[in-house]
Scaffold this active site. Sequence first.
Site, PDB file in Angstrom:
ATOM      1  N   SER A 148       0.797  -1.246   0.000  1.00  0.00           N
ATOM      2  CA  SER A 148       0.000   0.000   0.000  1.00  0.00           C
ATOM      3  C   SER A 148       0.819   1.279   0.000  1.00  0.00           C
ATOM      4  CB  SER A 148      -0.896   0.037   1.240  1.00  0.00           C
ATOM      5  OG  SER A 148      -2.145  -0.504   0.935  1.00  0.00           O
ATOM      6  N   TYR A 177      -4.476   2.887   7.688  1.00  0.00           N
ATOM      7  CA  TYR A 177      -5.725   2.120   7.803  1.00  0.00           C
ATOM      8  C   TYR A 177      -6.614   2.814   8.841  1.00  0.00           C
ATOM      9  CZ  TYR A 177      -2.398  -0.951   5.529  1.00  0.00           C
ATOM     10  OH  TYR A 177      -1.435  -1.447   4.687  1.00  0.00           O
ATOM     11  N   TYR A 213      -3.060  -2.397 -10.816  1.00  0.00           N
ATOM     12  CA  TYR A 213      -3.031  -2.192  -9.359  1.00  0.00           C
ATOM     13  C   TYR A 213      -2.185  -3.258  -8.650  1.00  0.00           C
ATOM     14  CZ  TYR A 213      -4.711  -2.126  -4.536  1.00  0.00           C
ATOM     15  OH  TYR A 213      -4.772  -2.114  -3.157  1.00  0.00           O
ATOM     16  N   LYS A 273       0.579   3.350  -2.981  1.00  0.00           N
ATOM     17  CA  LYS A 273      -0.606   4.172  -3.264  1.00  0.00           C
ATOM     18  C   LYS A 273      -0.275   5.667  -3.213  1.00  0.00           C
ATOM     19  CE  LYS A 273      -3.773   0.660  -1.389  1.00  0.00           C
ATOM     20  NZ  LYS A 273      -4.538   0.254  -0.207  1.00  0.00           N
ATOM     21  N   VAL A 280       0.977  -3.720   3.953  1.00  0.00           N
ATOM     22  CA  VAL A 280       0.876  -5.027   4.625  1.00  0.00           C
ATOM     23  C   VAL A 280       2.147  -5.867   4.507  1.00  0.00           C
ATOM     24  CG1 VAL A 280      -1.650  -5.247   4.524  1.00  0.00           C
ATOM     25  CG2 VAL A 280      -0.251  -6.136   2.661  1.00  0.00           C
TER      26      VAL A 280
HETATM   27  N1  GLU Z   1      -2.215  -5.110  -2.479  1.00  0.00           N
HETATM   28  C1  GLU Z   1      -2.789  -5.080  -1.162  1.00  0.00           C
HETATM   29  C2  GLU Z   1      -4.301  -5.191  -1.260  1.00  0.00           C
HETATM   30  O1  GLU Z   1      -4.863  -4.601  -2.118  1.00  0.00           O
HETATM   31  C3  GLU Z   1      -2.379  -3.822  -0.486  1.00  0.00           C
HETATM   32  C4  GLU Z   1      -2.824  -3.809   0.931  1.00  0.00           C
HETATM   33  C5  GLU Z   1      -2.017  -2.976   1.856  1.00  0.00           C
HETATM   34  O2  GLU Z   1      -0.784  -2.950   1.832  1.00  0.00           O
HETATM   35  O3  GLU Z   1      -2.668  -2.329   2.656  1.00  0.00           O
HETATM   36  O4  GLU Z   1      -4.941  -5.883  -0.527  1.00  0.00           O
END
Ligand code: GLU
Length: 304
Positions: A64, A240, A189, A67, A258
């Site tokens: 993430s 989160y 993605y 992002k 994660v």
């Molecule tokens: N590729 C992971 C997902 O979409 C990213 C999640 C994360 O790192 O929060 O579930």
Amino acid sequence: MPDFQAILESIYQDAKQASDKGIVATYIPELAHIDKNNFAIHLRTSNGKCYGVGDFNKLFSIQSISKVLALSKAISLIGESVWDRIDVEPSGHPFNQLALLEINNGIPRNPFINSGAIVIADILVSNLENPKEDFLNYVRELSGDASINFNIDVAHSEQSTGFKNFAAANLLKSYKNLNNPVDKVLDFYFYQCSIEMSCSQLSSVFYLFANNGKCLQNKLHLTGSQVKRVNALMLTCGFYDEAGEFAFEVGLPGKSGVGGGIVALLPDHFVISTWSPGLNVKGNSKLGMLALEQFTTKTKLSIF
Ligand code: GLU
């Protein structure tokens, strides 16, 4: 100036001794076998000095954290119109929760929950000629490091198990907030999330957010006001449903993934990256958060 190396060493000693190192994410099968004894911190200061402890040159899946980079590329391509399709409010819910998306008629709460990041991926797929290649080159350009790459096994692993992301993308499509085909957007993605970096590379790539939009190569990628917005989003939505706790304990804008990575920064001062794969119940790196709390407490360097 605090003795950064001594402070990092003492945090490292504490971390090695921790009895509870959290739990490694298993929902992406390829990530499940990562050893939770890995630990790294890397600090890059604005006056060009670097400090590190542990496995700070070892690659891990940034997940993430990517992002933020996708958002910054989208903003540099289409500017403020990003916000026609995504809100800027913390969700207070897990990153993959779908209920809010329905309540908000297909407008994701922010660009760092999965549905928001999928809309950003859609924007990049629409506006980049070769989306995967161009995005990877962008990340490489930010750091001046051409060795940064996708981990194709991780991307495929998520492709075969990312049912909730397919659900989010389909929901977005039903609300007409996805212009490209679901498979095409998610393919991008999953590759984006699979990028691997070391803590030292992460500190370089994120340097522009501590340096008013200018990357390590001194090229301007974002305006001062765009950087202010991205940093505000990292502070309010980067962890989160634990962004409040991170601001409370650490007091820096940042983003976690994660894979157990966290990157955080103090504008005009430094970028700091940590990696410890074991996560807490909210999905943030358990020891990474503790390390950053100790760092800002010991150095007295935070935005507050
Ligand atoms: N590729 C992971 C997902 O979409 C990213 C999640 C994360 O790192 O929060 O579930």
